[in-house]
Design an enzyme around this catalytic site. Structure first.
Site, PDB file in Angstrom:
ATOM      1  N   ASP A  41      14.246 -13.404  -1.618  1.00  0.00           N
ATOM      2  CA  ASP A  41      15.480 -12.700  -1.985  1.00  0.00           C
ATOM      3  C   ASP A  41      16.595 -12.870  -0.959  1.00  0.00           C
ATOM      4  OD1 ASP A  41      14.605 -11.089   0.089  1.00  0.00           O
ATOM      5  OD2 ASP A  41      14.186  -9.346  -1.172  1.00  0.00           O
TER       6      ASP A  41
ATOM      7  N   PRO B  77       7.384   0.368  -8.617  1.00  0.00           N
ATOM      8  CA  PRO B  77       6.829   0.870  -9.885  1.00  0.00           C
ATOM      9  C   PRO B  77       7.547   0.313 -11.114  1.00  0.00           C
ATOM     10  CG  PRO B  77       7.002   2.657  -8.303  1.00  0.00           C
ATOM     11  CD  PRO B  77       7.697   1.477  -7.691  1.00  0.00           C
TER      12      PRO B  77
ATOM     13  N   ARG C 135       2.728   9.567  -7.223  1.00  0.00           N
ATOM     14  CA  ARG C 135       3.613   9.079  -6.174  1.00  0.00           C
ATOM     15  C   ARG C 135       4.104   7.669  -6.521  1.00  0.00           C
ATOM     16  NH1 ARG C 135       1.374  11.398  -0.357  1.00  0.00           N
ATOM     17  NH2 ARG C 135       1.202  13.586  -1.022  1.00  0.00           N
TER      18      ARG C 135
ATOM     19  N   ARG D  40      -1.004 -10.163  -5.337  1.00  0.00           N
ATOM     20  CA  ARG D  40       0.245  -9.435  -5.086  1.00  0.00           C
ATOM     21  C   ARG D  40       1.441 -10.257  -5.544  1.00  0.00           C
ATOM     22  NH1 ARG D  40       4.273  -7.000  -2.206  1.00  0.00           N
ATOM     23  NH2 ARG D  40       5.027  -8.230  -0.434  1.00  0.00           N
TER      24      ARG D  40
ATOM     25  N   ARG E 119       8.846  -2.655 -11.342  1.00  0.00           N
ATOM     26  CA  ARG E 119       8.365  -4.027 -11.532  1.00  0.00           C
ATOM     27  C   ARG E 119       6.974  -4.011 -12.157  1.00  0.00           C
ATOM     28  NH1 ARG E 119       8.387  -7.044  -6.282  1.00  0.00           N
ATOM     29  NH2 ARG E 119      10.605  -6.593  -6.495  1.00  0.00           N
TER      30      ARG E 119
END
Length: 241
Positions: free
Chosen positions: A203, A22, A42, A85, A24
């Site tokens: 990452d 959230p 949520r 995405r 990001r």
């Protein structure tokens, strides 16, 4: 009103960027003009605004395929037509270092969700127009980063149990990286008539033999996430609905 997103479909643009975190989502949404929050429930935080004069939404979907699938299904019910995405992933290949970007052309279905939606042989494939748009946008927005395109793996497990991860198997097969939501996105998009794609910031290494340390909260990662967000925003505009 969309049940779980708590968004009025009339306020939902037809082009959407999705991400897990959230925070990001809020970061990406801050780049939009006329930015406003249109829903929060949520892990699902939803924003709308304009990018280069075109209405775009940014929505967070949380961690893992089942919760993300709820988001993707409700976006489809809300009339979304193009969805990209913006995520993170662990690398399987030595040359794909931390801070690199991976554009997923397809995903190996090692999640539990999609096996309950479609038969075993059903592919999880990104829309070719979205992939092309991401590649072109990457050329304009990530000239200082390494960008790769290829197959990714979607796996439900983050921490290991008594069974071994299948990392070596898919590394040998040439899979580029592993994450947790792409198959849900690609399969649901195919079923519901949306054009979908995914870009991932690396990452760290998922393979223990390549992994030296894992820290996704670095300046290098911040730069990669910034770049992939801009790439996705440009790409989501370039795809015809």
């Amino acid at each position: 009103m969309l049940t779980n997103l708590k968004v009025d479909p009339e306020q939902l643009p037809k082009r959407v960027i999705v991400c897990g975190d959230p925070k990001r989502a809020a970061l990406i949404a801050s780049k939009l003009d006329n930015q406003r929050q249109i829903g929060e429930n949520r892990e699902y935080h939803s924003y709308a605004g304009t990018w280069k004069g075109v209405e775009v939404a940014v929505v967070s979907h949380g961690v893992g395929a089942p919760g993300a699938a709820v988001c993707f299904e409700e976006l489809a019910k809300g009339g979304v037509q193009v969805i990209i995405r913006v995520g993170t992933a662990g690398s399987y290949q030595k040359e794909i270092e931390t801070g690199s970007l991976v554009i997923s052309s397809a995903a190996v279905r090692q999640d539990g969700l999609t096996s309950q939606l479609v038969p075993a042989g059903f592919p999880a494939v990104a829309n070719r127009h979205v992939v092309d748009a991401l590649v072109q946008a990457a050329g304009a927005n990530a000239s200082d980063l390494k960008v790769f395109e290829g197959i990714t793996l979607t796996l439900d497990v983050f921490y290991s149990g008594v069974l071994e991860f299948p990392h070596k198997l898919y590394q040998k097969a040439g899979v580029l990286a592993v994450e947790m939501e792409n198959t849900a996105l690609f399969v649901i998009a195919a079923l519901r008539g949306m054009k979908a794609g995914s870009i991932l910031a690396i990452d760290g290494y998922a393979d223990a033999d390549l992994l030296e340390s894992y820290n996704p909260h670095t300046d290098v990662m911040a730069q990669a996430i910034e770049a992939e967000a801009l790439i996705a925003l440009d790409a989501v505009l370039a795809v015809s609905r």
